[in-house]
Design a protein around this motif. Structure first.
Motif, PDB file in Angstrom:
ATOM      1  N   ALA A   1       0.914  -1.229  -0.027  1.00 13.00           N
ATOM      2  CA  ALA A   1      -0.003   0.145   0.112  1.00 13.00           C
ATOM      3  C   ALA A   1       0.935   1.229   0.154  1.00 13.00           C
ATOM      4  N   ILE A   2       0.572   2.043  -0.893  1.00 12.70           N
ATOM      5  CA  ILE A   2       1.243   3.295  -0.945  1.00 12.70           C
ATOM      6  C   ILE A   2       0.540   4.521  -0.691  1.00 12.70           C
ATOM      7  N   LEU A   3       0.659   5.378   0.479  1.00 15.38           N
ATOM      8  CA  LEU A   3      -0.183   6.307   0.924  1.00 15.38           C
ATOM      9  C   LEU A   3       0.717   7.560   0.498  1.00 15.38           C
ATOM     10  N   ALA A   4       0.273   8.178  -0.858  1.00 15.74           N
ATOM     11  CA  ALA A   4       1.101   9.158  -1.395  1.00 15.74           C
ATOM     12  C   ALA A   4       0.593  10.721  -1.002  1.00 15.74           C
ATOM     13  N   ASP A   5       1.365  11.722  -1.151  1.00 13.73           N
ATOM     14  CA  ASP A   5       1.015  13.041  -0.568  1.00 13.73           C
ATOM     15  C   ASP A   5       0.391  13.812  -2.002  1.00 13.73           C
ATOM     16  N   ASP A   6       0.657  13.181  -3.257  1.00  8.28           N
ATOM     17  CA  ASP A   6       0.194  13.629  -4.432  1.00  8.28           C
ATOM     18  C   ASP A   6       0.172  12.586  -5.611  1.00  8.28           C
ATOM     19  N   LEU A   7      -0.494  12.855  -6.610  1.00  8.67           N
ATOM     20  CA  LEU A   7      -0.561  11.885  -7.710  1.00  8.67           C
ATOM     21  C   LEU A   7       0.872  11.341  -8.282  1.00  8.67           C
ATOM     22  N   THR A   8       1.610  12.419  -8.480  1.00  4.54           N
ATOM     23  CA  THR A   8       3.035  12.106  -8.940  1.00  4.54           C
ATOM     24  C   THR A   8       3.614  11.106  -7.927  1.00  4.54           C
ATOM     25  N   SER A   9       3.474  11.271  -6.655  1.00  2.00           N
ATOM     26  CA  SER A   9       4.247  10.362  -5.651  1.00  2.00           C
ATOM     27  C   SER A   9       3.696   8.860  -5.713  1.00  2.00           C
ATOM     28  N   ALA A  10       2.376   8.916  -6.058  1.00  2.00           N
ATOM     29  CA  ALA A  10       1.593   7.640  -6.167  1.00  2.00           C
ATOM     30  C   ALA A  10       2.020   6.851  -7.433  1.00  2.00           C
ATOM     31  N   ALA A  11       2.206   7.527  -8.464  1.00  2.00           N
ATOM     32  CA  ALA A  11       2.802   6.897  -9.742  1.00  2.00           C
ATOM     33  C   ALA A  11       4.126   6.569  -9.632  1.00  2.00           C
ATOM     34  N   ASP A  12       4.874   7.324  -8.882  1.00  2.00           N
ATOM     35  CA  ASP A  12       6.301   7.098  -8.960  1.00  2.00           C
ATOM     36  C   ASP A  12       6.522   6.008  -8.039  1.00  2.00           C
TER      37      ASP A  12
ATOM     38  N   ASP B   1      -3.389   8.567  -4.035  1.00  2.00           N
ATOM     39  CA  ASP B   1      -2.966   9.940  -3.940  1.00  2.00           C
ATOM     40  C   ASP B   1      -3.843  10.553  -2.915  1.00  2.00           C
ATOM     41  N   LEU B   2      -3.326  11.106  -1.835  1.00  2.00           N
ATOM     42  CA  LEU B   2      -4.291  11.238  -0.654  1.00  2.00           C
ATOM     43  C   LEU B   2      -4.513  12.906  -0.715  1.00  2.00           C
ATOM     44  N   ALA B   3      -3.854  13.574  -1.631  1.00  2.00           N
ATOM     45  CA  ALA B   3      -3.802  15.067  -2.019  1.00  2.00           C
ATOM     46  C   ALA B   3      -3.649  15.713  -0.602  1.00  2.00           C
ATOM     47  N   SER B   4      -2.591  15.141   0.152  1.00  2.00           N
ATOM     48  CA  SER B   4      -2.332  15.734   1.574  1.00  2.00           C
ATOM     49  C   SER B   4      -1.704  16.850   1.596  1.00  2.00           C
ATOM     50  N   ARG B   5      -0.513  16.942   0.645  1.00  2.00           N
ATOM     51  CA  ARG B   5       0.477  17.824   0.631  1.00  2.00           C
ATOM     52  C   ARG B   5      -0.155  19.193   0.689  1.00  2.00           C
ATOM     53  N   SER B   6      -1.157  19.437  -0.076  1.00  2.00           N
ATOM     54  CA  SER B   6      -1.865  20.836  -0.214  1.00  2.00           C
ATOM     55  C   SER B   6      -2.818  21.097   0.696  1.00  2.00           C
ATOM     56  N   ALA B   7      -3.368  19.838   1.475  1.00  2.00           N
ATOM     57  CA  ALA B   7      -4.224  20.283   2.540  1.00  2.00           C
ATOM     58  C   ALA B   7      -3.880  20.851   3.786  1.00  2.00           C
ATOM     59  N   SER B   8      -4.661  21.183   4.545  1.00  2.00           N
ATOM     60  CA  SER B   8      -4.235  21.659   6.011  1.00  2.00           C
ATOM     61  C   SER B   8      -3.788  20.537   6.843  1.00  2.00           C
TER      62      SER B   8
END
Length: 124
Positions: free
Chosen positions: A10-21, A51-58
């Protein structure tokens, strides 16, 4: 979530690029992968990269997202929590949330992107 599919990784990524990479090297070695945006796949795959889109979240929202998905995938033998190699985002909060949600006790933290000249050597 009623029934959680089982994955090898399981890869919990902070953005889409990290998920794909994160999924790429596993796919290049013959594993199947799902790369999704804030949802788990319904079918079975070897690698689940989200992609959890967490990098740009609060910081609070990032922590909640990471903890929830870590909990949903905690039975996975290998869990990766990606962070930006330049340490943008809520690095501490996300790692702590991944540990809480997954109930794991240890983490290996090595932010790097060698092809871009960013490496970790002797902890630096």
């Amino acid at each position: 979530m009623s029934q959680v599919p089982h994955f090898k990784v399981a890869i919990l990524a902070d953005d889409l690029t990290s998920a794909a990479d994160g999924a790429g090297p596993f796919v290049s070695h013959g594993l199947t992968a799902h790369i999704g945006r804030q949802h788990l796949p319904s079918g079975e795959v070897d690698v689940c990269a989200i992609d959890l889109a967490s990098r740009s979240a609060s910081a609070t929202d990032a922590s909640v997202r990471v903890e929830n998905y870590a909990r949903d995938t905690r039975s996975t033998p290998v869990m990766l929590k990606t962070v930006d190699s330049t340490l943008r985002g809520h690095v501490h909060e996300e790692i702590a949330a991944a540990l809480r949600g997954s109930q794991r006790r240890r983490v290996v933290f090595a932010p790097a992107f060698p092809t871009a000249g960013r490496t970790t050597v002797d902890g630096i």
